[in-house]
Design a protein around this motif. Structure first.
Motif, PDB file in Angstrom:
ATOM      1  N   VAL A 168      -7.396  -8.400  -2.514  1.00 33.87           N
ATOM      2  CA  VAL A 168      -6.973  -7.083  -2.022  1.00 33.87           C
ATOM      3  C   VAL A 168      -5.672  -7.114  -1.235  1.00 33.87           C
ATOM      4  CG1 VAL A 168      -9.148  -5.791  -2.042  1.00 33.87           C
ATOM      5  CG2 VAL A 168      -8.669  -7.344  -0.150  1.00 33.87           C
ATOM      6  N   CYS A 169      -5.396  -8.209  -0.534  1.00 33.41           N
ATOM      7  CA  CYS A 169      -4.108  -8.276   0.167  1.00 33.41           C
ATOM      8  C   CYS A 169      -3.852  -9.704   0.621  1.00 33.41           C
ATOM      9  CB  CYS A 169      -4.075  -7.316   1.354  1.00 33.41           C
ATOM     10  SG  CYS A 169      -5.280  -7.712   2.644  1.00 33.41           S
ATOM     11  N   SER A 208      -0.981 -12.154   5.598  1.00 32.96           N
ATOM     12  CA  SER A 208       0.069 -11.583   6.457  1.00 32.96           C
ATOM     13  C   SER A 208      -0.058 -10.060   6.587  1.00 32.96           C
ATOM     14  CB  SER A 208       1.439 -11.933   5.891  1.00 32.96           C
ATOM     15  OG  SER A 208       1.521 -11.424   4.575  1.00 32.96           O
ATOM     16  N   ASP A 209      -0.866  -9.438   5.739  1.00 29.89           N
ATOM     17  CA  ASP A 209      -1.085  -7.993   5.886  1.00 29.89           C
ATOM     18  C   ASP A 209      -2.083  -7.689   6.995  1.00 29.89           C
ATOM     19  OD1 ASP A 209       0.565  -6.995   3.808  1.00 29.89           O
ATOM     20  OD2 ASP A 209      -0.907  -7.688   2.331  1.00 29.89           O
ATOM     21  N   LEU A 210      -2.875  -8.674   7.339  1.00 26.11           N
ATOM     22  CA  LEU A 210      -3.896  -8.447   8.373  1.00 26.11           C
ATOM     23  C   LEU A 210      -3.249  -8.445   9.746  1.00 26.11           C
ATOM     24  CD1 LEU A 210      -6.635 -10.881   7.036  1.00 26.11           C
ATOM     25  CD2 LEU A 210      -6.482  -8.402   6.679  1.00 26.11           C
ATOM     26  N   CYS A 257      -6.630  -1.163   6.442  1.00 24.88           N
ATOM     27  CA  CYS A 257      -7.470  -0.528   5.441  1.00 24.88           C
ATOM     28  C   CYS A 257      -6.972  -0.887   4.040  1.00 24.88           C
ATOM     29  CB  CYS A 257      -7.399   0.986   5.646  1.00 24.88           C
ATOM     30  SG  CYS A 257      -8.523   1.890   4.604  1.00 24.88           S
ATOM     31  N   VAL A 258      -7.898  -1.143   3.131  1.00 24.84           N
ATOM     32  CA  VAL A 258      -7.507  -1.361   1.733  1.00 24.84           C
ATOM     33  C   VAL A 258      -8.284  -0.397   0.841  1.00 24.84           C
ATOM     34  CG1 VAL A 258      -6.940  -3.803   1.985  1.00 24.84           C
ATOM     35  CG2 VAL A 258      -9.279  -3.149   1.397  1.00 24.84           C
ATOM     36  N   LEU A 259      -7.683  -0.123  -0.318  1.00 25.53           N
ATOM     37  CA  LEU A 259      -8.380   0.678  -1.326  1.00 25.53           C
ATOM     38  C   LEU A 259      -8.882  -0.317  -2.372  1.00 25.53           C
ATOM     39  CD1 LEU A 259      -8.976   3.640  -1.913  1.00 25.53           C
ATOM     40  CD2 LEU A 259      -6.892   3.727  -3.258  1.00 25.53           C
TER      41      LEU A 259
END
Ligand code: SRM
Ligand SMILES: Cc1cc2nc3c(=O)[nH]c(=O)nc-3n(C[C@H](O)[C@H](O)[C@H](O)COP(=O)(O)OP(=O)(O)OC[C@H]3O[C@@H](n4cnc5c(N)ncnc54)[C@H](O)[C@@H]3O)c2cc1C
Ligand code: SF4
Ligand code: FES
Lengths: 131, 841
Positions: free
Chosen positions: A14-15, A18-20, A27-29
């Motif tokens: 999902v990501c 480094s996005d966290l 939030c992820v879709l």
């Protein structure tokens, strides 16, 4: 030609790490039609990354059923009696990260999802864990 | 099973209490209950009737509810006045002909206001003060009126006078007796009360008998004995109450000489099967005009109907109240009429304080007391009186101001378990203790469980003491620690952070706390760090500490969207900037509203839109308005001497100066300020944490006011200051607040809790008693010097901007945020208006 999974897995990337945001949520879709694993409904899922806890990563529904808004990822991480929770930003109820249980209302529980790091990639299974 | 027929006539406070108490009993099943209620609505809180003028609605005041009665299985006849009781046939009939038979009958008809038979009293502009309809009529009449007169200077009369004053009328009180509140107060107390009330702008005419009321040029002229006259627009009679006993009279029940339905200890009338409770009842030649005794009677009758024995043996008539902002208390034998009674009196004319204790001849028991101007000793004295506790060796210390050391305090601990704590609901100390031992851990839980302090509220301070003490005795902590993760108060933590130069939450947690922290300590520590070091709140170590509003530098709305509030210092804005606000709102389809703080709020921005919106606003010269922060909000101003014909200083320039100086200051709670150009006070500075009002010679400084839930007028702090001194005082005041206040404590509550209060604050700020002046100023200079517009920094920092993504893995929008149009603008769609989107399985 459609690509067909050779080794079907329910884990979806999902990501990236480094996005966290440490000690906080994003939030992820997730979900939807998948070619590498089972298809699932699309969901907003909140990811919390707490480096010095075990596990480090938690995935729960982003929808706050009490406030009726998708805001859980924007709540504050709060430790309540030794348990990690997220406090809803709207009306401040606490939801336990490990199982989504609302501490203020025994009837309410957010769905939680398996989540893990695969190297620097964050993977989850976008299907609610059984209670 | 054949049910017994029970009729209750009258649905006032006491009638309702009776019905409610009965409903809690299993025996309620034995009765078929019918209620005759003369008023158009079920019982409401008459004790707080005056709050109807202060904005509470009939609904807020409601005690009984139609559905509730239905749930209890009661038949409620609204708008039905009972007009006859046929005791032979056991039948009650109402004015409209509704007939019911009874086995048992309870009369709870209350009382009616007595109107002295002065010629002219039936004039349409003469009112009484008892029901919601009375208040509606008074309000309507006050609309075109200037003057209002209350006839009667008792407890209710003064309350009515206050109401007239609040309605904007010039208020007068006309009292026949020599003094005000002559039932409760002795002469000395009544004189002090009079002075206080006059100083509040209510004219008091005591020893004055009204002889005639006549119309005169559309107004009313009152003529008094001795020839004096008074012109007024309306008159409210509050000359006492009379028991409503007409029904009982025609039914042939025994009445007192001056009215009142005679009852015995069982609250039975002269007819075995008929009870009377509340203000219509007469026990040992006394009528009890307060709710608490009425409630006791009601419980008594419920007990009897359930086959228990109970008796009513009179009631304590002590009262404590606030009349026109003046505190008054009266306990027991206030007049010292008991044989051999001795008095101890303390009078402070300068501050309008009068206290008098009545003791027995030996000075060992408290028979009564009168308190005017300061009722802080009331609870304690009442306990001495009610529980017959031996007075200390020097009883005068109970009412003398503390000189050195505390007066001998009667701790909640020394009260016997039988001591009544709440007289409205007859809750003893023992019951409160049981509730705590039974698992109630907070004041709220104890209130729910025992109902203590849910009536007049007079017992709340005492209740809190007992609950705290009991919790402490059980080993539960009653402390001011910030939260379970830090065993320090906010003030102590501030000190630690400052002295040890701690820069991050994790450092503080590691060295002085435990666990992971929570939603209480994280924002509080973030605020301390910001007050001291003023780092950008989005710097990595601080990110996880902020409430969502601070995190995204916008206020989250109910549907998860945000509002945007740019700073408009002093409320002054150029036409160009106004146009930009409109353009931005239009482009992003935002709802716009002028706020109560003299600026414009743009609502309905999606998380991911915030940076773009702010980039446009910043390009046009706007800065963040910190509407999201515990920090300076707005400085309101009036136009002042530049335009206004009355202005004596340039209030706009001063407001701009102040707003620009303190913007960005993080504090324990939000801070609001205002500057007015003259004493007319159009900027409402006296309702702000810091208020500045121009004078001929400079500025008057007011502090510690606020609106909100518990409005408080600011106190005058210093007068006729020049610009420089004004700023110096504000610097010191604010920094001292930031250092020492508790989390989420507005300046008013902080000051009220500071030992020494306002005087102490003056000593610290003006006289620099603690020698802190320079340090506070230097700290403020640091905050002012390191100011940055948080949004400006954020839009130029890609790392920070990453936070403003709805989803970190796609650019899609949150499809569950939906708007619809109303009055030409967007608003969040209600649930029913949202077309269901694919719901997660
Ligand atoms: C927008 C505004 C109402 C309006 O439409 O006019 C408003 C809106 C909010 N007010 Fe207010 N208040 C607004 C003026 C006021 C005023 C009037 C004033 O400032 O002159 C008051 C009374 C004065 C005072 O505070 O002393 C006021 C007393 C409150 C309180 C009660 C504070 C108290 O001490 O009791 C709260 C609750 C709190 O802060 O804990 C509150 C909290 C709020 C919050 C922040 C509630 C929240 O957390 O969602 C609202 C959201 C603002 C937003 O989304 O932008 N608001 N609020 C006003 C914004 C003024 C501005 O330009 O910044
Ligand atoms: C402005 C104000 C302030 C007060 N402040 C305080 C205070 O601070 N502390 C305090 O202890 N007390 C206070 N009181 C007094 C308190 O309100 C009364 O003691 C209490 O309301 C008495 O209750 P009750 O049920 O006996 O009478 P009421 O509340 O008067 O109720 C009687 C009801 O019976 C109805 N009724 C009468 N006759 C009939 C009939 N024939 N058929 C059907 N219905 C009938 C009436 O319409 C009325 O609704 C205050 C009163 C007022 C007006
Ligand atoms: S406060 Fe004074 S100067 Fe300001 S607008 Fe009102 S009257 Fe004018
Ligand atoms: S004494 Fe009135 S609420 Fe307790």
């Amino acid at each position: 030609m459609t690509e067909v999974a050779i080794n079907p897995t329910p884990w979806q990337p999902v990501c990236q790490r480094s996005d966290l945001v440490a000690e906080s949520g994003v939030c992820v879709l997730a979900g939807g039609v998948s070619v590498t694993g089972p298809s699932t409904p699309r969901r907003s899922i909140a990811l919390f990354f707490i480096p010095d806890s075990d596990p480090q990563l938690y995935a729960v529904d982003n929808w706050d059923p009490i406030a009726g808004a998708g805001v859980i990822a924007r709540g504050l991480i709060a430790e309540v009696e030794g348990e990690l929770t997220v406090a809803s930003p709207l009306y401040k109820q606490h939801f336990r990260l490990r199982d989504g249980q609302c501490l203020e209302d025994p009837e309410i529980r957010l769905a939680t999802y398996p989540a893990a790091f695969d190297g620097d990639t964050v993977v989850i299974i976008p299907m609610p864990e059984p209670t | 099973m054949v049910k017994q027929k029970l009729i209750v006539i009258g649905n006032g406070m006491v009638g309702h209490h009776f019905l409610e108490q009965l409903a809690t009993r299993p025996e309620r099943e034995l009765f078929e209950v019918t209620i005759y209620c003369a008023e158009p609505r079920p019982a409401y809180d008459r004790v707080h009737l005056s709050e109807y003028f202060a904005g509470r609605t009939a609904d807020d005041l409601a005690l009984g509810r139609v559905e509730q009665y239905r749930d209890w299985g009661y038949e409620l006849l609204l708008n039905e006045t009972a007009v006859a009781i046929d005791r032979e046939k056991r039948l009650v009939t109402s004015a409209s002909g509704q007939e019911r038979s009874y086995d048992r009958l309870v009369l709870a008809t209350g009382s009616y206001p007595f109107v002295p038979p002065i010629p002219g009293h039936e004039h349409g502009k003469c009112f009484v003060y008892r029901t919601l309809e009375d208040l509606d009529a008074i309000r309507a009449a006050s609309e075109n009126a200037r003057t209002g007169v209350v006839v009667g200077g008792g407890l209710l009369g003064l309350e009515a006078a206050n109401a007239l004053k609040e309605l904007g009328l010039e208020a007068h009180v006309v009292e026949f007796a020599r003094g005000l509140m002559s039932v409760q107060l002795d002469e000395g107390g009544s004189d002090v009360l009079r002075n206080k009330i006059e100083s509040l702008g209510v004219a008091v005419h005591t020893g004055t008998a009204t002889e005639l009321i006549e119309e005169c040029d559309g107004r009313l002229r009152m003529q008094f004995k001795g020839g004096r006259k008074l012109l007024t627009d309306l008159i409210v009679f509050s000359a006492g109450i009379r028991p409503e006993d007409r029904l009982a009279r025609t039914a042939g029940l025994e009445l007192g000489e001056r009215g009142g339905i005679v009852i015995d200890e069982d609250c039975r009338t002269s007819d075995e099967d008929i009870f009377a409770i509340g203000e219509c009842a007469l026990y040992q030649s006394r009528v009890f005009g307060l709710v608490a005794p009425g409630y006791t009677m009601a419980r008594n009758v419920v007990a009897q109907l359930c086959g228990e024995s109970a008796s009513f043996t009179g009631a304590d008539m002590s009262t404590k109240l606030k009349l026109l902002g003046v505190q008054v208390g009266s306990i027991g034998d206030a007049h010292g009429r008991t044989d051999g009674a001795a008095a101890i009196t303390f009078v402070d004319e300068q501050h309008g304080i009068y206290k008098r204790m009545i003791t027995d001849a030996e000075g060992s028991k408290l028979l009564g007391a009168v308190l005017v101007g300061d009722t802080s000793d009331y609870d304690q004295l009442l306990q001495y009186h009610l529980n017959d506790i031996d007075l200390p060796e020097h009883p005068e210390q109970l009412i003398l101001p503390a000189a050195d050391g505390e007066p001998p305090a009667l701790g909640a601990g020394s009260l016997p378990a039988s001591a009544t704590i709440c007289s409205c609901h007859n809750v003893s100390k023992g019951q409160v203790v049981d509730a705590v031992q039974g698992g109630c851990c907070t004041l709220g839980e104890v209130k729910d469980a025992t109902r203590a302090s849910t009536g007049c509220g007079g017992c709340s301070a005492l209740l809190k003491n007992i609950v705290d003490e009991e919790l402490a005795a059980l080993g539960m902590e009653v402390n001011n620690h910030l939260c379970p993760h830090f065993e320090f108060t906010r003030q102590e933590l501030f000190h630690i952070v400052q002295v040890e130069e701690i820069r991050t939450f994790s450092q503080l947690l590691e060295q002085h706390g435990n666990g992971h922290g929570c939603e209480v300590c994280k924002p509080a520590v973030a605020s301390i760090l910001a007050s001291l070091w003023n780092d950008h709140i989005h710097r990595r170590p601080h990110v996880g500490l902020q409430d969502t509003n601070d995190t995204f530098m916008a206020n989250m709305q109910k549907n998860g969207s945000y509002s945007v509030v740019p700073r408009v210092p002093g409320g002054e804005i150029t036409p160009d900037k106004l146009i930009v606000l409109g353009q931005v709102a239009k482009k992003y389809n935002l709802y716009t509203k002028i706020t109560g703080g003299q600026r414009v709020d743009l609502f309905g921005a999606r998380l991911e839109q915030l940076p773009d919106i702010w980039r446009e606003l910043i390009d046009a010269g706007f800065e963040t308005g910190h509407a999201y922060g515990k920090s300076l909000r707005t400085v309101k101003s009036c136009v002042g001497s530049t335009w206004c014909r009355f202005g004596v200083q340039d209030s706009v320039a001063m407001a701009l100066h102040i707003e620009n100086r303190y913007k960005g200051l993080r504090s324990p709670h939000k801070i609001k300020m205002a500057v007015s150009g003259c004493t007319r006070e159009c900027a409402e500075a006296q309702s702000k944490d810091v208020g500045v009002i121009a004078t001929e010679n400079g500025w008057n400084l007011f502090v510690c006011g606020n609106g909100g839930m518990r409005p408080r007028h600011a106190d005058l702090f210093a007068t006729d200051l020049d610009d420089e001194t004004l700023i110096r005082y504000i610097d010191r005041f604010l920094m001292f607040y930031v250092r020492t206040a508790d989390k989420l404590q507005r300046t008013s509550v902080w000051m009220e809790n500071l030992e020494g209060g306002l005087d102490y604050l003056r000593e610290v700020v003006i006289e620099d008693k603690l020698g802190l002046g320079e340090e506070l100023e230097a700290q403020m200079a640091n905050v002012v010097g390191t100011y940055q517009c948080e949004w400006k920094t954020a839009i130029n920092d890609p790392e920070m901007l990453k936070r403003f993504r709805q989803f970190v893995n796609t650019e899609e929008q949150d499809e569950r945020i939906v708007f619809v149009e109303e009055r030409g603008q967007p608003r969040p769609a209600r649930e029913a208006e949202i077309v269901k989107v694919a719901e997660p399985a």
